[in-house]
Scaffold this motif. Structure first.
Motif, PDB file in Angstrom:
ATOM      1  N   ALA A 279       4.613   1.672 -14.404  1.00  0.00           N
ATOM      2  CA  ALA A 279       4.224   2.135 -13.074  1.00  0.00           C
ATOM      3  C   ALA A 279       5.247   3.080 -12.471  1.00  0.00           C
ATOM      4  CB  ALA A 279       4.018   0.935 -12.135  1.00  0.00           C
TER       5      ALA A 279
ATOM      6  N   SER B  15       1.992   1.899  -3.378  1.00  0.00           N
ATOM      7  CA  SER B  15       0.867   2.376  -4.171  1.00  0.00           C
ATOM      8  C   SER B  15       0.647   3.869  -3.958  1.00  0.00           C
ATOM      9  CB  SER B  15      -0.398   1.593  -3.802  1.00  0.00           C
ATOM     10  OG  SER B  15      -1.520   2.089  -4.487  1.00  0.00           O
ATOM     11  N   GLN B  16       0.774   4.332  -2.715  1.00  0.00           N
ATOM     12  CA  GLN B  16       0.585   5.750  -2.414  1.00  0.00           C
ATOM     13  C   GLN B  16       1.729   6.591  -2.966  1.00  0.00           C
ATOM     14  OE1 GLN B  16       0.044   6.037   1.819  1.00  0.00           O
ATOM     15  NE2 GLN B  16      -1.879   4.887   1.805  1.00  0.00           N
TER      16      GLN B  16
ATOM     17  N   GLY C 140       1.586   6.083  -6.929  1.00  0.00           N
ATOM     18  CA  GLY C 140       0.316   6.341  -7.585  1.00  0.00           C
ATOM     19  C   GLY C 140      -0.155   5.209  -8.461  1.00  0.00           C
ATOM     20  N   ILE C 141       0.157   3.952  -8.084  1.00  0.00           N
ATOM     21  CA  ILE C 141      -0.256   2.804  -8.891  1.00  0.00           C
ATOM     22  C   ILE C 141      -1.449   2.119  -8.239  1.00  0.00           C
ATOM     23  CG2 ILE C 141       2.025   2.421  -9.852  1.00  0.00           C
ATOM     24  CD1 ILE C 141       2.523   0.292  -7.826  1.00  0.00           C
ATOM     25  N   THR C 142      -2.213   1.405  -9.050  1.00  0.00           N
ATOM     26  CA  THR C 142      -3.408   0.719  -8.573  1.00  0.00           C
ATOM     27  C   THR C 142      -3.237  -0.791  -8.680  1.00  0.00           C
ATOM     28  OG1 THR C 142      -4.362   0.925 -10.789  1.00  0.00           O
ATOM     29  CG2 THR C 142      -4.899   2.654  -9.199  1.00  0.00           C
ATOM     30  N   ALA C 143      -4.262  -1.510  -8.218  1.00  0.00           N
ATOM     31  CA  ALA C 143      -4.160  -2.974  -8.154  1.00  0.00           C
ATOM     32  C   ALA C 143      -3.963  -3.608  -9.516  1.00  0.00           C
ATOM     33  CB  ALA C 143      -5.413  -3.552  -7.487  1.00  0.00           C
ATOM     34  N   ASP C 144      -4.454  -2.954 -10.586  1.00  0.00           N
ATOM     35  CA  ASP C 144      -4.305  -3.558 -11.908  1.00  0.00           C
ATOM     36  C   ASP C 144      -2.878  -3.480 -12.440  1.00  0.00           C
ATOM     37  OD1 ASP C 144      -4.123  -0.871 -12.337  1.00  0.00           O
ATOM     38  OD2 ASP C 144      -5.689  -0.769 -13.871  1.00  0.00           O
ATOM     39  N   ALA C 145      -1.950  -2.902 -11.650  1.00  0.00           N
ATOM     40  CA  ALA C 145      -0.549  -2.831 -12.082  1.00  0.00           C
ATOM     41  C   ALA C 145       0.132  -4.186 -12.004  1.00  0.00           C
ATOM     42  CB  ALA C 145       0.219  -1.821 -11.241  1.00  0.00           C
TER      43      ALA C 145
ATOM     44  N   ASN D  21       6.674  11.002  -9.587  1.00  0.00           N
ATOM     45  CA  ASN D  21       5.361  11.641  -9.487  1.00  0.00           C
ATOM     46  C   ASN D  21       5.399  12.888  -8.606  1.00  0.00           C
ATOM     47  OD1 ASN D  21       4.325   9.587 -11.071  1.00  0.00           O
ATOM     48  ND2 ASN D  21       3.754   8.328  -9.330  1.00  0.00           N
TER      49      ASN D  21
ATOM     50  N   GLU E 230       0.818  -1.205   0.000  1.00  0.00           N
ATOM     51  CA  GLU E 230       0.000   0.000   0.000  1.00  0.00           C
ATOM     52  C   GLU E 230       0.852   1.254   0.000  1.00  0.00           C
ATOM     53  OE1 GLU E 230      -3.300   2.365  -0.171  1.00  0.00           O
ATOM     54  OE2 GLU E 230      -3.147   0.198  -0.455  1.00  0.00           O
TER      55      GLU E 230
END
Length: 546
Positions: free
Chosen positions: A262, A245-246, A249-254, A286, A242
């Protein structure tokens, strides 16, 4: 709760063995079925050949043309052929379906009632299956023609009983049992070997243990305060938490996608290719400044992937505070307090000796010296934290017998917007700390450190010169390496590495001039460009030579 849990090895062996048994039984049934059909076809050809032979017999023709004594001619021939060919029955009937022969003489003269004899009365030869009292039979219908072949006289029917499927199974049960035994034995051995191999590949763990281990690993990864992202040999993302991810800026579909989609400039594929680790490298991701560590994942001496741990730049600040912030300021304040206590003890001694004039003179000297330093720093240095750091270092240096002087040209009334005060504190603190240690370790008793700090909104120049022991050419090549130190157990090898990272981060330059036994000069320039280009994913090169 199961007292004797079935292991994965046993389950695999049982399942595969069951599949092998079913496969062998199914194969045997198919083979028996094919054999049965082939046998029936062979029987059909056989009875057809016998029927055609009888239909061509002149005696059979003669018997069918003699209505009164025809059965006496046909019956002996039919029975003789039946016994020789070992068929079950031979029936000859005329166009009125009246029997002229039958294995049971009582049925001679009766009407044939097979139900499937119709086409044979229309001059057609064929083989059919019939179900009688004694079971299934294969019988051939062959029309009997006159000598000219123009008129049909009757029909010859040759039949033979067909063994049932179960009878075939019973007849070949020895072979079936043998094939089942061999197939099952081979299946059991193969299943056991396969199960053992799978178990070894799974590190002798049961599925429940693997599932629990996976859950624990996921919980552990999520509990770590750093972002974690890993890739496989093809550069595809396999794991991220997580925090990653923060930060990225990536989501689960990565999951399963290439890492470059990513995290631009991740350098993880290069880590796998070069089999090298990248430690504590600053990077833009990012619009966030992060600290990245990258290491290859090696299993059985093979590179299977790479993993990166990502920290927010706040962690760097915490480390810098440990090195040159609060802790260093506290050390400087303790040194300053110790210095003041010594001065107070001196003044108190003079007062006790009633040498008041000398005491007043000392007080005035100390006060003027301190005020002069304070006035100079307040006038030339706008930021109080920088002034406080310099004053603290001066006090600490005096405690070690080293004099720190501020160059008269020093002036920093305004910091560039692109340079943080904390970054400047890290650079100044580490340079002064190393210079004081070098001057104090020279053994001459007259350690000197000079600081020049000049700058405005366009950039900052820092020059620190000491008359310490100097740096040999061999060591000079490594002083900016992370973890390298010449201070033994007292050193951590982080200070100058951090200095280099901050300077590189600001696109600055470092010059190092040193001579063994004479001293060392560090010169740093931090520019403040009007436009800082976007560096999405750009990595700071920390291995540049100065």
């Amino acid at each position: 709760m199961r007292l004797w849990p079935i292991t994965m090895r046993t389950r695999i062996a049982v399942v595969i063995s069951a599949i092998v048994v079913l496969a062998v039984v199914s194969g045997d049934l198919l083979v028996v079925g094919k054999v049965t059909r082939a046998y029936e076809q062979e029987l059909g050809n056989r009875v057809m050949a016998i029927g055609q032979s009888l239909a061509q017999s002149p005696t059979i023709r003669e018997g069918l043309q003699s209505s009164l004594r025809g059965w006496r001619i046909i019956q002996p021939i039919a029975e003789r052929v039946r016994l020789v060919t070992k068929v079950d029955y031979i029936v000859v009937f005329d166009m009125n379906k009246v029997r002229y022969s039958h294995p049971l003489e009582a049925r001679i003269g009766t009407v044939f009632q097979g139900g499937d004899e119709g086409p044979s009365l229309a001059e057609q030869s064929y083989v059919s299956r019939a179900v009688g009292v004694e079971g299934q039979s294969i019988r051939a219908f062959v029309p009997v023609m006159d000598d000219e072949g123009r008129k049909q006289l009757g029909v010859v029917v040759v039949g033979i009983m067909v063994p049932t499927f179960l009878k075939f199974m019973s007849e070949y049960r020895g072979d079936l049992y043998l094939s089942l035994f061999i197939g099952t034995s081979l299946g059991l051995v193969g299943a056991w070997l396969l199960a053992n191999k799978i178990k070894r590949q799974m590190r002798n763990m049961e599925p429940e243990q693997i599932a629990r281990l996976l859950e624990e690993r996921e919980a552990l990864i999520e509990s770590i305060g750093e972002g974690i992202i890993a890739i496989d040999q093809k550069g595809r993302i396999t794991v991220f938490n997580e925090q990653a991810s923060q930060l990225l800026g990536i989501t689960a579909d990565a999951l399963g996608r290439p890492i470059d989609e990513a995290m631009a400039g991740s350098n993880l594929p290069e880590v796998m290719r070069d089999r090298t680790s990248h430690q504590r490298q600053i990077q833009y991701v990012n619009d966030t400044i992060v600290l990245v560590n990258r290491v290859p994942i090696i299993v059985d001496k093979q590179i299977v992937g790479a993993v990166a741990t990502i920290q927010d730049r706040t962690e760097i600040y915490k480390l810098a505070e440990e090195l040159t912030g609060v802790k260093k300021l506290m050390d400087a304040l303790r040194a300053q307090n110790h210095e003041y206590m010594n001065k107070l003890h001196t003044i108190a001694g003079l007062i006790q000796l009633r040498r008041y004039d000398e005491a007043v003179e000392r007080i005035m000297t100390f006060t003027e010296e301190q005020q002069e330093q304070s006035r100079f720093l307040t006038k030339r240095i706008a930021d109080y934290s920088i002034s406080g750091l310099i004053l603290g270092k001066m006090s600490r240096a005096r405690e070690q017998g080293v004099q720190v002087t501020l160059h008269p040209d020093s002036q920093l009334l305004k910091l560039p917007e692109t340079i943080a005060v904390h970054d400047l504190l890290v650079i100044l603190g580490n340079l002064l700390e190393n210079a004081i240690d070098a001057a104090a370790g020279s053994g001459t008793g007259g350690g000197q450190v000079s600081l020049r700090l000049e700058g405005n909104e366009d950039g900052i120049e820092i020059e620190v010169v000491d008359n310490g022991t100097g740096i040999s050419p061999e060591i000079r090549e490594r002083i900016f390496e992370h973890g390298f130190t010449t201070k033994g157990e007292r050193g951590q090898g982080i200070g100058l590495s951090l200095v280099r990272q901050y300077v590189d981060f600001q696109h600055g330059t470092i010059e190092v001039d040193s001579e063994v036994g004479v001293g060392t000069r560090f010169f740093i320039y931090l520019p403040a460009p009007a436009f800082v280009p976007e560096r999405g994913g750009e990595e700071i090169d920390l291995h540049r030579h100065y």
